[in-house]
Scaffold this active site. Structure first.
Site, PDB file in Angstrom:
ATOM      1  N   LYS A 173       0.842  -1.194   0.000  1.00 13.21           N
ATOM      2  CA  LYS A 173       0.000   0.000   0.000  1.00 13.21           C
ATOM      3  C   LYS A 173       0.877   1.242   0.000  1.00 13.21           C
ATOM      4  O   LYS A 173       1.652   1.477   0.924  1.00 13.21           O
ATOM      5  CB  LYS A 173      -0.915  -0.014   1.231  1.00 13.21           C
ATOM      6  CG  LYS A 173      -2.014   1.038   1.229  1.00 13.21           C
ATOM      7  CD  LYS A 173      -2.784   1.031   2.541  1.00 13.21           C
ATOM      8  CE  LYS A 173      -3.401  -0.313   2.855  1.00 13.21           C
ATOM      9  NZ  LYS A 173      -4.197  -0.242   4.116  1.00 13.21           N
ATOM     10  N   LYS A 214      -1.986  -1.266  -3.933  1.00 18.09           N
ATOM     11  CA  LYS A 214      -3.012  -0.254  -3.701  1.00 18.09           C
ATOM     12  C   LYS A 214      -2.343   1.104  -3.542  1.00 18.09           C
ATOM     13  O   LYS A 214      -1.304   1.175  -2.881  1.00 18.09           O
ATOM     14  CB  LYS A 214      -3.775  -0.645  -2.417  1.00 18.09           C
ATOM     15  CG  LYS A 214      -4.979   0.165  -2.047  1.00 18.09           C
ATOM     16  CD  LYS A 214      -5.625  -0.439  -0.796  1.00 18.09           C
ATOM     17  CE  LYS A 214      -6.903   0.283  -0.410  1.00 18.09           C
ATOM     18  NZ  LYS A 214      -7.549  -0.334   0.767  1.00 18.09           N
TER      19      LYS A 214
END
Length: 315
Positions: free
Chosen positions: A192, A244
């Site tokens: 992320k 992400k």
């Protein structure tokens, strides 16, 4: 576990996920996020987050049936809870809303693969992805909590466990927790990046806002630490890698595809969906999200998680 399963990981050879990965249909590679809440009787729009809703368990099952009928690749279930404390106790309860939702979906649509998010941030009074003790961050205690949550999800029938909080050691801890009775359940590592495109999801799950993250995310201006983190998690037992946010990290997706034999999954965030929905008066939002999904697939993503998943089956 057969030796062959350890070559490409449990996700690639999972009886349900492998069918999605092999499919020639574009929609089969797209996974729909749903946010389930006991505080919602039907559907509830998330304030200031266009196009994102919280659902009751009944509505989650309805979405699952619809997704299966439309040929989508699966669901990923997130929980929203008004009950919060210092230890995320509610997420570990046998009757937690995520666990009940997973059971209901697997009973209604057993052939639709279901992933679950395993993190404490939505269930704590401080909103961080780590628990705290008298001496500060309690990493060991947090890993124990993640293990307990993951085990509950696997017992409910989850087909993929996603420890998403970016806490070092979480993949290894979850794999250990599942080893005895649920070793066949895949676990996905999370890569992320630091991004402004993560706020809408936190709003959707009702996470307490934080100004500074106690668990750092990956720097967006240097790919090397992200690749190193993923390599460690794969060695620790990760069966897939989730990157992400979506469009800003296409280069990382492409880089990881060439560096790992695990499936790489691109996660288009709620914020990315909001941007498309908010621009609907000037662009075809559905087409824009469909193009974004195709971009992730061209970059090499095996699956794409997207709040705009329905655009993949639009006529």
């Amino acid at each position: 576990m057969p030796e062959r399963t350890m070559t490409r990981g449990r996700l690639a050879e999972h009886p349900l996920w492998s069918a999605a990965l092999r499919s020639a249909e574009s929609a089969a590679h797209v996974v729909l996020p749903v946010v389930v809440s006991t505080a919602v009787e039907d559907r509830e729009r998330v304030a200031d987050v266009p196009g994102v809703e919280r659902l009751s368990i009944t509505e989650v099952v309805r979405e699952a049936r619809r997704a299966a009928g439309a040929g989508l690749g699966g669901l990923i279930v997130f929980g929203a809870s008004e009950r919060k404390d210092e230890t995320a106790l509610v997420a570990r309860q046998p009757d937690h809303v995520v666990i009940r939702a997973v059971r209901a979906v697997k009973q209604a649509v057993p052939d639709l693969p279901v992933a679950t998010d395993v993190c404490v941030c939505a269930y704590t009074s401080h909103g961080q992805c780590v628990l705290f003790g008298e001496s500060g961050a309690d990493v060991a205690g947090t890993l124990e909590a993640l293990q307990e949550i993951a085990l509950r999800h696997a017992e409910a029938g989850a087909d993929l466990i996603v420890p998403s909080g970016m806490l070092d050691g979480s993949v290894v801890a979850v794999r250990i927790a599942l080893a005895a009775d649920h070793d066949e359940v895949p676990v996905a590592a999370m890569a992320k990046l630091e991004s402004v495109l993560l706020a809408a999801h936190r709003a959707a799950v009702g996470a307490v806002p934080v100004s500074d993250r106690a668990v750092p995310l990956l720097a967006a201006d240097d790919m090397a630490p992200a690749i190193a983190r993923v390599e460690r998690d794969v060695l620790g037992g990760a069966d897939a890698v989730i990157v992400k946010p979506g469009l800003p990290a296409l280069d990382l997706v492409h880089a990881l595809v060439s560096r790992t034999d695990r499936p790489v999954i691109s996660f288009h965030t709620a914020d990315e969906h909001v941007m498309a929905a908010s621009a609907a008066e000037v662009v075809n939002a559905e087409a824009a999200e469909r193009e974004a999904i195709l971009a992730s697939r061209r970059a090499g993503a095996s699956l794409v998680i997207s709040y705009g998943a329905w655009s993949a089956v639009a006529p």
